[in-house]
Design a protein around this motif. Structure first.
Motif, PDB file in Angstrom:
ATOM      1  N   ARG B 215     -52.016  14.921 -48.647  1.00 23.11           N
ATOM      2  CA  ARG B 215     -51.976  15.391 -47.265  1.00 23.11           C
ATOM      3  C   ARG B 215     -53.336  15.813 -46.744  1.00 23.11           C
ATOM      4  O   ARG B 215     -53.571  15.809 -45.543  1.00 23.11           O
ATOM      5  CB  ARG B 215     -51.017  16.587 -47.147  1.00 23.11           C
ATOM      6  N   THR B 216     -54.224  16.262 -47.640  1.00 21.84           N
ATOM      7  CA  THR B 216     -55.463  16.877 -47.156  1.00 21.84           C
ATOM      8  C   THR B 216     -56.697  16.035 -47.401  1.00 21.84           C
ATOM      9  O   THR B 216     -57.653  16.116 -46.631  1.00 21.84           O
ATOM     10  CB  THR B 216     -55.671  18.252 -47.821  1.00 21.84           C
ATOM     11  N   GLU B 217     -56.727  15.230 -48.458  1.00 22.48           N
ATOM     12  CA  GLU B 217     -57.953  14.505 -48.773  1.00 22.48           C
ATOM     13  C   GLU B 217     -58.206  13.419 -47.740  1.00 22.48           C
ATOM     14  O   GLU B 217     -57.326  12.606 -47.448  1.00 22.48           O
ATOM     15  CB  GLU B 217     -57.875  13.895 -50.173  1.00 22.48           C
ATOM     16  N   GLY B 218     -59.407  13.407 -47.204  1.00 21.25           N
ATOM     17  CA  GLY B 218     -59.774  12.384 -46.227  1.00 21.25           C
ATOM     18  C   GLY B 218     -59.215  12.630 -44.844  1.00 21.25           C
ATOM     19  O   GLY B 218     -59.442  11.834 -43.946  1.00 21.25           O
ATOM     20  N   VAL B 219     -58.483  13.728 -44.685  1.00 23.96           N
ATOM     21  CA  VAL B 219     -57.888  14.030 -43.378  1.00 23.96           C
ATOM     22  C   VAL B 219     -58.826  14.966 -42.614  1.00 23.96           C
ATOM     23  O   VAL B 219     -59.329  15.934 -43.161  1.00 23.96           O
ATOM     24  CB  VAL B 219     -56.506  14.688 -43.561  1.00 23.96           C
ATOM     25  N   GLY B 220     -59.047  14.654 -41.360  1.00 23.69           N
ATOM     26  CA  GLY B 220     -59.846  15.538 -40.506  1.00 23.69           C
ATOM     27  C   GLY B 220     -61.292  15.638 -40.927  1.00 23.69           C
ATOM     28  O   GLY B 220     -61.848  16.728 -41.022  1.00 23.69           O
ATOM     29  N   TYR B 221     -61.913  14.486 -41.156  1.00 24.74           N
ATOM     30  CA  TYR B 221     -63.289  14.490 -41.646  1.00 24.74           C
ATOM     31  C   TYR B 221     -64.258  14.907 -40.541  1.00 24.74           C
ATOM     32  O   TYR B 221     -64.199  14.419 -39.413  1.00 24.74           O
ATOM     33  CB  TYR B 221     -63.656  13.091 -42.163  1.00 24.74           C
ATOM     34  N   ILE B 222     -65.140  15.824 -40.874  1.00 24.05           N
ATOM     35  CA  ILE B 222     -66.211  16.239 -39.961  1.00 24.05           C
ATOM     36  C   ILE B 222     -67.521  15.927 -40.661  1.00 24.05           C
ATOM     37  O   ILE B 222     -67.752  16.411 -41.770  1.00 24.05           O
ATOM     38  CB  ILE B 222     -66.156  17.742 -39.660  1.00 24.05           C
ATOM     39  N   CYS B 270     -60.058  18.199 -45.019  1.00 26.43           N
ATOM     40  CA  CYS B 270     -59.232  19.408 -45.113  1.00 26.43           C
ATOM     41  C   CYS B 270     -59.228  19.960 -46.528  1.00 26.43           C
ATOM     42  O   CYS B 270     -59.227  21.174 -46.739  1.00 26.43           O
ATOM     43  CB  CYS B 270     -57.803  19.090 -44.683  1.00 26.43           C
ATOM     44  N   PHE B 271     -59.217  19.058 -47.510  1.00 26.79           N
ATOM     45  CA  PHE B 271     -59.194  19.522 -48.890  1.00 26.79           C
ATOM     46  C   PHE B 271     -60.468  20.294 -49.212  1.00 26.79           C
ATOM     47  O   PHE B 271     -60.427  21.323 -49.881  1.00 26.79           O
ATOM     48  CB  PHE B 271     -59.038  18.330 -49.837  1.00 26.79           C
ATOM     49  N   ALA B 272     -61.622  19.813 -48.706  1.00 33.06           N
ATOM     50  CA  ALA B 272     -62.881  20.510 -48.949  1.00 33.06           C
ATOM     51  C   ALA B 272     -62.848  21.898 -48.320  1.00 33.06           C
ATOM     52  O   ALA B 272     -63.331  22.865 -48.901  1.00 33.06           O
ATOM     53  CB  ALA B 272     -64.039  19.698 -48.384  1.00 33.06           C
ATOM     54  N   LEU B 358     -58.287  15.223 -33.838  1.00 30.01           N
ATOM     55  CA  LEU B 358     -56.875  14.833 -33.806  1.00 30.01           C
ATOM     56  C   LEU B 358     -56.667  13.405 -33.342  1.00 30.01           C
ATOM     57  O   LEU B 358     -55.673  12.785 -33.684  1.00 30.01           O
ATOM     58  CB  LEU B 358     -56.091  15.770 -32.891  1.00 30.01           C
ATOM     59  N   ARG B 359     -57.586  12.868 -32.557  1.00 25.28           N
ATOM     60  CA  ARG B 359     -57.365  11.552 -31.963  1.00 25.28           C
ATOM     61  C   ARG B 359     -57.107  10.509 -33.050  1.00 25.28           C
ATOM     62  O   ARG B 359     -57.869  10.363 -33.984  1.00 25.28           O
ATOM     63  CB  ARG B 359     -58.555  11.146 -31.112  1.00 25.28           C
ATOM     64  N   GLY B 360     -56.018   9.786 -32.913  1.00 22.58           N
ATOM     65  CA  GLY B 360     -55.724   8.720 -33.869  1.00 22.58           C
ATOM     66  C   GLY B 360     -54.963   9.174 -35.094  1.00 22.58           C
ATOM     67  O   GLY B 360     -54.591   8.359 -35.922  1.00 22.58           O
ATOM     68  N   ASN B 361     -54.728  10.484 -35.224  1.00 28.01           N
ATOM     69  CA  ASN B 361     -53.981  10.957 -36.382  1.00 28.01           C
ATOM     70  C   ASN B 361     -52.500  11.074 -36.058  1.00 28.01           C
ATOM     71  O   ASN B 361     -52.087  10.994 -34.909  1.00 28.01           O
ATOM     72  CB  ASN B 361     -54.516  12.321 -36.838  1.00 28.01           C
ATOM     73  N   LYS B 362     -51.719  11.313 -37.110  1.00 21.04           N
ATOM     74  CA  LYS B 362     -50.281  11.455 -36.935  1.00 21.04           C
ATOM     75  C   LYS B 362     -49.923  12.914 -36.631  1.00 21.04           C
ATOM     76  O   LYS B 362     -50.740  13.812 -36.812  1.00 21.04           O
ATOM     77  CB  LYS B 362     -49.557  11.015 -38.204  1.00 21.04           C
ATOM     78  N   ILE B 363     -48.683  13.128 -36.165  1.00 19.13           N
ATOM     79  CA  ILE B 363     -48.276  14.496 -35.803  1.00 19.13           C
ATOM     80  C   ILE B 363     -48.384  15.433 -36.996  1.00 19.13           C
ATOM     81  O   ILE B 363     -48.821  16.576 -36.871  1.00 19.13           O
ATOM     82  CB  ILE B 363     -46.832  14.502 -35.269  1.00 19.13           C
ATOM     83  N   GLY B 364     -47.993  14.923 -38.167  1.00 17.99           N
ATOM     84  CA  GLY B 364     -48.070  15.765 -39.353  1.00 17.99           C
ATOM     85  C   GLY B 364     -49.486  16.246 -39.603  1.00 17.99           C
ATOM     86  O   GLY B 364     -49.704  17.379 -40.044  1.00 17.99           O
ATOM     87  N   ASP B 365     -50.462  15.386 -39.295  1.00 16.95           N
ATOM     88  CA  ASP B 365     -51.854  15.775 -39.522  1.00 16.95           C
ATOM     89  C   ASP B 365     -52.347  16.777 -38.498  1.00 16.95           C
ATOM     90  O   ASP B 365     -53.313  17.491 -38.759  1.00 16.95           O
ATOM     91  CB  ASP B 365     -52.745  14.534 -39.481  1.00 16.95           C
ATOM     92  N   VAL B 366     -51.705  16.826 -37.337  1.00 11.75           N
ATOM     93  CA  VAL B 366     -52.111  17.817 -36.341  1.00 11.75           C
ATOM     94  C   VAL B 366     -52.060  19.200 -36.971  1.00 11.75           C
ATOM     95  O   VAL B 366     -53.007  19.991 -36.884  1.00 11.75           O
ATOM     96  CB  VAL B 366     -51.184  17.765 -35.104  1.00 11.75           C
ATOM     97  N   ILE B 367     -50.946  19.446 -37.658  1.00 13.89           N
ATOM     98  CA  ILE B 367     -50.773  20.755 -38.272  1.00 13.89           C
ATOM     99  C   ILE B 367     -51.735  20.928 -39.437  1.00 13.89           C
ATOM    100  O   ILE B 367     -52.334  21.992 -39.610  1.00 13.89           O
ATOM    101  CB  ILE B 367     -49.318  20.905 -38.721  1.00 13.89           C
ATOM    102  N   ALA B 368     -51.901  19.859 -40.219  1.00 14.50           N
ATOM    103  CA  ALA B 368     -52.799  19.960 -41.376  1.00 14.50           C
ATOM    104  C   ALA B 368     -54.221  20.271 -40.929  1.00 14.50           C
ATOM    105  O   ALA B 368     -54.916  21.092 -41.536  1.00 14.50           O
ATOM    106  CB  ALA B 368     -52.763  18.665 -42.172  1.00 14.50           C
ATOM    107  N   ILE B 369     -54.667  19.609 -39.850  1.00 12.77           N
ATOM    108  CA  ILE B 369     -56.048  19.808 -39.395  1.00 12.77           C
ATOM    109  C   ILE B 369     -56.196  21.170 -38.724  1.00 12.77           C
ATOM    110  O   ILE B 369     -57.138  21.924 -38.987  1.00 12.77           O
ATOM    111  CB  ILE B 369     -56.458  18.674 -38.441  1.00 12.77           C
TER     112      ILE B 369
END
Lengths: 453, 382
Positions: B215-222, B270-272, B358-369
């Motif tokens: 759920r977290t690795e690679g999600v919401g990369y900055i 997110c994992f970082a 958030l752009r391009g992510n899924k709803i589940g990732d909205v919360i994760a990010i």
């Protein structure tokens, strides 16, 4: 009066009502106890007490909770699709009760020993999705709609591996058919296998090997079935349709009171059914110490009242073992809920299509191949069990990283080059130098106003 | 505040003549996982987020105006509520700004006490962040374990300041109370339990968890440039590989004597961010132990006049709060009240990057990010 008692139609109607009431009663009691147990298990996992005050260890809560739901107002907002909204709980709940018909609690506590039990169960469990989708659509709420859509996709997808994981068991029953090898009388066809729950339970109690449960032949099958069961019942970690943190309550958002309770009851009923089916198919059904008719007939007697008493005691033991095994599996449901986070919707679908379905198909092919080997029945079963266990261990230990691939579409951890960064650099070195100096002078940049006057 | 006219869903017709419509989803302000009263107006195409507009201001209490109408000492009680998960750190920055205007330096013991309670507060805040992050992702157990450990920190604060949550403990020129009898031993015992038992338990539940990683690795990369350009601070910035920590870059108080090792990770996902928070808690434990070992004696508060009247002037004080650089820009006109006290909340600045992520992510990732950005709405709206 005598006419009535011998009237087949009347007896069928009575049997129907008895069956229905038994299913409803068992389901309600099981759901009530499960809610209580869930709170207690969660409390235990989370280092707190759970229900405590009403009754010993808070057990009265199991009764008070449904009572509270009965007394609640049935709120329905004005813009809902009224028919859909009202029908949805019933359509969700009805298949759950009906599916109880096929479950063999004990040799005589089977409500309807249908020859095609597995097919009926699978068919009924896929009707549930209609109820959820109707709830999602009829609520006229965006969260409900997304929850309903998610659930539709999820439950339809997970039907496939759920069925395919059972096929392995049916195949094993085919080699145990009486015409082929042994003198078992309950299986009627040789080489075809059985899709009746009672027959499958009987097949796990061979006269020669009463403890040959199919979990020994198909451990991977049990694990796969259980995972699909989690998804089928929308339980954690597959509880996306009602993902609280994302979709408020998913398709349940607009429901309250008794309608909500029906969904709730249906969910817990589904859990019970999945556990019961796992028990019947993989864990030997009602077999266990004391659940043997011959034993009790030997102790009490064969005829008259003694014979009846022996039957009753035997059935009580059988039902006890069935419910006991079912309870253990239900506790695993609760345990998983307390442990695991939730998958994302696309990961969930990928996990099903790229991991579970190929694995179940592979399992079927391998099992079929092994059961065709000309090495004798015992060797066949042993080899099947060993190979299946090896596959399970391989999946758990070697492929567990690959589940990450199937879920995220990226390289597994061990295949990635990780950059290890030293935390030491210029700024930190400066701070370390500061640490060496015992007490620095009051730093002027800190203690004085930046611009005076 | 954005008007409703802004959020008109787009309609598309594909080649087959099938009409599809974007969906506007109002997430919040009453939503279980927007961490307070944030409202996100999501434009959705199916489950995919096309656009996101955060709407803030539901928790606006006019805090900066309140400061202007309170004596300097009175503002400390109000700033507790800004970032309500780390009140001690808020108080420190307010007290520091006033001290800089007054030109006084708190005694050394007070500075050490500030470090100790500040780091404890950082642990408490990170515990809430990680626990609720687990809850956002659907894990119900970590949040209870985290709050269990946080309770003990709050107990310590209660015995120290008399309040569990809004402590009102800092004073201009020092702190209000010295450690009560047995507090230090209690704290050391807690640190041992926390480091040996609680943290490994938490790691076992989340860090190695297959689903949590997925759920977290690679999600919401900055990436680092983006992070700096958006003015991100705190764990969010350090998880993107930028080495910036106010405690290191502009050491204040006891941090001039006790070095902080900033916890940095390069992945930027997110994992970082989760790992940076976990590592920071270990670092906090080390800092508190060091500070307790070296705790100097002496007075805990500089003597100040009852009515504080700093000279005319302006100052800028900043601390590393649990969420980033928390700072105050304060202007004095020579009266008993601050002429202006501008609070820079790290949550507010960090929140700005949310639509971009958030752009391009899924709803589940909205919360994760959103959970990984770790905002406190009290700090955003002030």
């Amino acid at each position: 009066m005598n006419d009535l008692l011998t009237n087949d139609v009347f007896l069928t109607v009575v049997h129907f009502f008895v069956t229905f009431l038994f299913a409803l009663g068992f389901l309600s009691v099981a759901a009530m106890l499960l809610v209580y147990l869930e709170r207690k298990t969660q409390g235990y996992a989370q280092d707190r007490y759970g229900p405590l005050h009403y009754g010993p260890a808070g057990i009265y809560l199991a009764i008070i909770d449904p009572l509270k739901l009965f007394l609640k107002e049935d709120v329905k907002s004005g813009q809902t699709d009224s028919i859909m909204f009202r029908l949805a709980p019933a359509i969700f709940f009805a298949p759950v009760i009906t599916a109880f018909v096929v479950l063999p609690f004990s040799p005589y506590l089977t409500a309807g020993a249908i020859g095609t039990g597995i097919i009926l169960y699978v068919a009924l469990s896929s009707i549930d999705v209609l109820g959820i989708f109707m709830a999602g659509w009829g609520s006229n709420n965006k969260y409900s709609l997304i929850g309903g859509l998610r659930s539709t996709a999820q439950m339809i997808s997970y039907e496939l591996p759920l069925v395919l994981s059972i096929v392995g068991v049916v195949m094993v029953t085919s080699v145990l058919a009486p015409g082929c090898t042994s003198s078992l009388s309950t299986l009627s066809h040789c080489g075809i296998g059985s899709i009746s729950f009672s027959d499958i339970v009987h097949a796990q109690m061979q006269p020669g090997a009463p403890w040959y449960w199919f979990v020994l032949a198909q451990p991977l099958g049990l694990v796969l079935y259980y995972i699909c069961g989690l998804a089928e019942t929308n339980r954690s970690p597959f509880d996306l349709p009602e993902a609280e943190s994302e979709l408020v309550a998913g398709y349940l958002t607009e429901y309250s009171g008794l309608r909500w309770a029906m969904f709730f009851l249906g969910e817990y009923g589904n859990m019970t059914i999945v556990s019961a089916v796992s028990t019947a198919l993989f864990l030997g059904g009602w077999s266990g110490p004391g659940a043997s008719l011959g034993l009790w007939q030997g102790i009490i007697g064969h005829t008259g009242f003694a014979g009846f008493a022996a039957q009753v005691i035997f059935n009580a033991f059988a039902a006890f073992w069935f419910i006991f095994k079912m309870g253990i599996l239900l506790l695993v449901f609760l345990w998983i809920r307390a442990t695991l986070p939730r998958l994302r919707a696309d990961q969930l679908m990928r996990f099903c299509w790229l991991f579970l379905i190929p694995l179940t198909l592979f399992n079927i092919v391998i099992t079929a191949f092994l059961l065709l080997l000309p090495i004798g029945l015992v060797a066949q079963l042993v080899v099947t069990g060993v190979v299946n266990l090896a596959m399970l261990l391989f999946v758990v230990f070697a492929l567990r990283r690959l589940t990450g691939v199937s879920a995220t579409g990226r390289l597994p951890r061990w295949a990635q080059q990780r950059v290890v960064v030293s935390a030491t650099n210029g700024a930190n070195a400066r701070a370390n130098a500061g640490q060496q100096a015992a007490l620095s002078a009051p730093a002027d940049r800190e203690a004085t106003p930046a611009g005076r006057g | 505040m954005a008007t409703e006219a802004t959020f008109r869903p787009g309609t598309f017709v594909d080649e087959g003549g099938l009409r599809s419509e974007e969906m506007i989803l109002n997430m919040g302000p009453q939503h279980p996982s927007t961490h307070g009263v944030l409202r996100l107006v999501l434009t959705l195409d199916g489950e995919t987020v096309i656009n996101c507009t955060p709407v803030i201001g539901y928790l606006h209490r006019g805090m900066e105006k309140i400061f202007e109408n309170r004596p300097y000492m009175g503002g400390i009680r109000y700033i507790d509520n800004a970032d309500y998960l780390s009140p001690m750190l808020n108080e420190i920055v307010y007290a520091m700004a006033t001290e800089q205007l007054m030109g006084i330096e708190p005694p050394r013991r007070a500075q050490y006490i500030r470090l100790i309670v500040g780091e404890l507060e950082r642990i408490a805040s990170h515990l809430v962040a990680i626990g609720t992050y687990g809850l956002d992702l659907g894990a119900t157990t970590p949040v209870v374990w985290c709050f269990r450990d946080r309770e003990l920190i709050l107990d310590m604060f209660e015995s120290l300041s008399g309040h569990r949550f809004t402590h009102n403990y800092m004073r201009v020129g020092g702190v209000m109370f010295d450690f009560p009898k047995g507090w230090i031993q209690n704290c050391e015992k807690w640190l041992d339990v926390f480091e040996k038992k609680s943290l490994p338990d938490l790691e076992g539940l989340l860090t190695g968890n297959e689903i949590f990683e997925a759920r977290t690795e690679g999600v919401g990369y900055i990436d680092p440039q983006q992070a700096v350009a958006y003015g991100l601070t705190g764990p969010l910035l350090r998880a993107s590989g930028v080495n910036f920590d106010v405690r290191v870059a502009r050491p204040y108080g006891a941090y001039r004597e006790i070095a902080v090792i900033p916890q940095i990770r390069q992945e930027g996902d997110c994992f970082a961010r989760y790992r940076v928070k976990m590592d920071e808690m270990r670092e906090c434990v080390r800092l508190i132990r060091t500070a307790l070992d070296r705790l100097p004696g002496g007075s805990i508060c500089q003597r100040t006049p009852i009515a504080l009247r700093p000279q005319r002037g302006e100052t800028y004080a900043s601390v590393e709060s649990a969420r980033g650089e928390e700072s105050i820009y304060m202007i004095s006109d020579g009266s008993e009240y601050p002429y202006r006290a501008k609070l820079r909340g790290p949550s507010f600045t960090n929140l700005q990057i949310l639509p971009e992520l958030l752009r391009g992510n899924k709803i589940g990732d909205v919360i994760a990010i959103l959970g990984s950005i770790d905002i406190v709405l009290g700090d955003v709206d002030r």
